[in-house]
Design an enzyme around this catalytic site. Structure first.
Site, short mmCIF file in Angstrom:
data_model
loop_
_atom_site.label_atom_id
_atom_site.label_comp_id
_atom_site.label_asym_id
_atom_site.label_seq_id
_atom_site.Cartn_x
_atom_site.Cartn_y
_atom_site.Cartn_z
N HIS A 17 -4.11 -13.12 -11.41
CA HIS A 17 -5.35 -12.37 -11.63
C HIS A 17 -5.68 -12.35 -13.12
CE1 HIS A 17 -4.10 -9.95 -7.84
NE2 HIS A 17 -5.13 -10.69 -7.50
N LYS A 41 -6.06 -4.91 4.67
CA LYS A 41 -4.72 -4.80 4.07
C LYS A 41 -4.33 -3.34 3.86
CE LYS A 41 -5.32 -9.01 1.31
NZ LYS A 41 -5.56 -9.51 -0.05
N ARG A 90 -6.84 -20.46 -5.44
CA ARG A 90 -5.49 -20.95 -5.73
C ARG A 90 -5.21 -22.26 -5.00
NH1 ARG A 90 -2.83 -15.49 -3.80
NH2 ARG A 90 -4.41 -16.02 -2.28
N SER A 129 -0.38 -11.06 -4.56
CA SER A 129 0.04 -9.65 -4.57
C SER A 129 0.91 -9.35 -3.36
CB SER A 129 -1.18 -8.72 -4.56
OG SER A 129 -1.92 -8.88 -5.72
O1 PNS Z 1 -7.86 -9.25 -3.46
P1 PNS Z 1 -8.51 -9.36 -2.11
O2 PNS Z 1 -7.81 -8.47 -1.12
O3 PNS Z 1 -8.63 -10.77 -1.65
O4 PNS Z 1 -10.00 -8.80 -2.29
C1 PNS Z 1 -10.89 -8.74 -1.21
C2 PNS Z 1 -12.09 -7.85 -1.57
C3 PNS Z 1 -11.60 -6.44 -1.93
C4 PNS Z 1 -12.82 -8.47 -2.73
C5 PNS Z 1 -12.99 -7.81 -0.30
O5 PNS Z 1 -12.25 -7.33 0.78
C6 PNS Z 1 -14.23 -6.94 -0.52
O6 PNS Z 1 -15.18 -7.37 -1.13
N1 PNS Z 1 -14.17 -5.69 0.01
C7 PNS Z 1 -15.27 -4.74 -0.09
C8 PNS Z 1 -16.04 -4.66 1.24
C9 PNS Z 1 -17.01 -5.83 1.35
O7 PNS Z 1 -17.98 -5.90 0.64
N2 PNS Z 1 -16.67 -6.79 2.25
C10 PNS Z 1 -17.45 -8.04 2.35
C11 PNS Z 1 -18.50 -7.96 3.38
S1 PNS Z 1 -18.02 -8.89 4.78
#
Ligand code: PNS
Length: 163
Positions: A17, A41, A90, A129
């Site tokens: 990150h 998660k 990645r 993570s």
């Molecule tokens: O580090 P991650 O877990 O891959 O991050 C995922 C994250 C937090 C960026 C994603 O789950 C997200 O944007 N969550 C907020 C809710 C949202 O807007 N979801 C997308 C619409 S389908």
């Protein structure tokens, strides 16, 4: 001014990150690191602890801000007046997920929000993570995966949380 948002759950933040944060802060005028909840998660570190750890790591950068948000990413984007999402890529496996999210977010924002994918540096491309959380659970050595400045914080917090 080009404002980009780097969203993630950062549970906890890894060297991978940090690589994306450092590099995208050079590309955009301002970078907002947004700690969001991934409903898929189960979180280990409380959101405010994640924000505190990231803030400690980026305090030397004057164009990086760290915030948390509960809700949709596209709604958060409006609050900081940003139209660019940066995500790290990645391995090939990440691509399908990011492609789908990128289309979702563009549609949800009426085409205002674009996603830019930045390739992870090869030395960090295997770090996640979730692996760090698993190593912590089994009391393994996380030093190669987490920024040195926050290792003690991560260890202390994970010990209190797991009893
Ligand atoms: O580090 P991650 O877990 O891959 O991050 C995922 C994250 C937090 C960026 C994603 O789950 C997200 O944007 N969550 C907020 C809710 C949202 O807007 N979801 C997308 C619409 S389908």
């Amino acid at each position: 001014m080009k404002i980009a948002v780097y969203p993630g759950s950062f549970d906890p933040i890894t060297l991978g990150h940090m690589d994306i944060i450092r590099r995208s802060a050079k590309v955009f005028d301002k970078l907002v690191v947004a700690v969001l909840c991934n409903v898929e998660k189960k979180g280990l570190f409380p959101i405010e602890e994640r924000v505190a750890m990231i803030s400690k790591l980026v305090e030397k950068y004057d164009n990086i801000e760290v915030v948390s948000f509960q809700g949709l990413l596209v709604d958060f984007m409006k609050t900081v007046d940003a139209q660019i999402i940066v995500k790290g890529l990645r391995v090939g496996l990440d691509f399908d997920y990011e492609l789908q999210m990128s289309h979702m977010n563009r549609k949800l924002s009426d085409d205002r929000v674009e996603t830019i994918l930045m390739m992870a540096s090869t030395e960090y491309s295997y770090i996640s993570s979730s692996s760090v959380r698993e190593i912590l659970h089994f009391k393994g050595d996380i030093r190669s995966f987490v920024p040195e400045e926050i290792i003690q914080d991560v260890l202390k917090k994970s010990e209190t949380m797991e009893g």
